[in-house]
Design an enzyme around this catalytic site. Structure first.
Site, PDB file in Angstrom:
ATOM      1  N   GLY A  10       0.764  -1.251   0.114  1.00  0.00           N
ATOM      2  CA  GLY A  10       0.020  -0.053  -0.045  1.00  0.00           C
ATOM      3  C   GLY A  10       0.982   1.288   0.080  1.00  0.00           C
ATOM      4  O   GLY A  10       0.408   2.422   0.754  1.00  0.00           O
ATOM      5  N   TYR A 128     -13.546  -3.720  10.552  1.00  0.00           N
ATOM      6  CA  TYR A 128     -12.307  -2.981  10.476  1.00  0.00           C
ATOM      7  C   TYR A 128     -11.638  -3.151  11.852  1.00  0.00           C
ATOM      8  O   TYR A 128     -10.443  -3.676  12.312  1.00  0.00           O
ATOM      9  CB  TYR A 128     -12.319  -1.486  10.303  1.00  0.00           C
ATOM     10  CG  TYR A 128     -11.415  -0.673  10.249  1.00  0.00           C
ATOM     11  CD1 TYR A 128     -10.353  -0.960   9.217  1.00  0.00           C
ATOM     12  CD2 TYR A 128     -10.819   0.517  11.026  1.00  0.00           C
ATOM     13  CE1 TYR A 128      -9.162  -0.127   9.028  1.00  0.00           C
ATOM     14  CE2 TYR A 128      -9.718   0.944  10.902  1.00  0.00           C
ATOM     15  CZ  TYR A 128      -8.837   0.699   9.818  1.00  0.00           C
ATOM     16  OH  TYR A 128      -7.663   1.335   9.606  1.00  0.00           O
TER      17      TYR A 128
END
Length: 222
Positions: A10, A128
């Site tokens: 990422g 999450y």
């Protein structure tokens, strides 16, 4: 970090980009695989990327993650599967693939980018928080196993960070409301997260392992 090779997932934007740039400034060779090179949502893609690696990796930063907003009765099987594969399974696979080489060479640094929402939570963060808390648990377990071999494993738990995505998803008024909740009255910047990551992943860190460091401006102290 001179002579070290780091793999940062990422790394095209935000925190991952800041970490990769900081590592390069400290002398590391940084691998920044694109989604086309390694799709973290696909276990087969991660395994294929690892199999094709020709350079030993000394430092692994599991940064990539997604945050599908959904409550306990709202999330879909697709939401759950995708978040688990990117946020938790990919770090597990990458560590499994790279840790043996680190252990054999007697040196390695692994950093998992968790979140304050792996420590505390709020409404509609069920997936999450679950995955980020899992990453903290994995950090502890891997640290215990790898410590005798010179491989240190840690996590950082950023709070609210001023990234392009944060600005895209929140109005100026919403951002101001967030900042009021933070004792420092501002969000973190990606380079601030990167600075802590750089220390934990460098040879300057010789004894910190299994820890999750909160970088949140005091948010979780309230």
């Amino acid at each position: 970090m001179n002579g070290r090779t780091a793999l940062v997932t990422g790394a095209s934007r935000g925190i991952g980009l800041a970490i990769a740039d900081r590592f390069e400034a400290l002398g590391a060779t940084v691998l920044r695989p694109s989604r086309a090179e390694m799709d973290l949502a696909s276990g087969a893609s991660v395994e294929a990327y690892l199999a094709a690696l020709e350079t030993p990796v000394d430092i692994l930063v599991n940064n990539a993650g997604i945050n599908p907003l959904a409550g306990v009765s709202e999330f879909t099987d697709g939401d759950m599967a995708l978040a688990l594969s990117i946020n938790l399974e990919a770090p597990l696979r990458l560590t499994r693939g790279l840790a043996p080489g680190m252990r054999q060479r007697g040196y390695g640094r692994i950093l998992n980018i968790s979140s304050i929402f792996g420590v505390v939570s709020k409404a509609r963060r069920v997936i999450y928080s679950t995955t980020k808390a899992g990453l903290i648990g994995f950090t502890k377990a891997a640290a215990v196993e790898l410590a005798p071999h010179g491989v240190l494993v840690n996590a950082v738990a950023p709070g609210f960070v001023d990234t392009a995505l944060t600005r895209q998803n929140n109005s100026p008024e919403q951002i101001q409301a967030l900042c009021v909740q933070i004792p420092q009255n501002r969000m973190a910047t990606p380079p601030e997260i990167a600075e802590t990551a750089a220390f934990l992943c460098s040879s300057a860190n010789s004894y910190i392992t299994g820890q999750t460091i909160r970088i949140d401006g005091g948010f979780t102290c309230l």
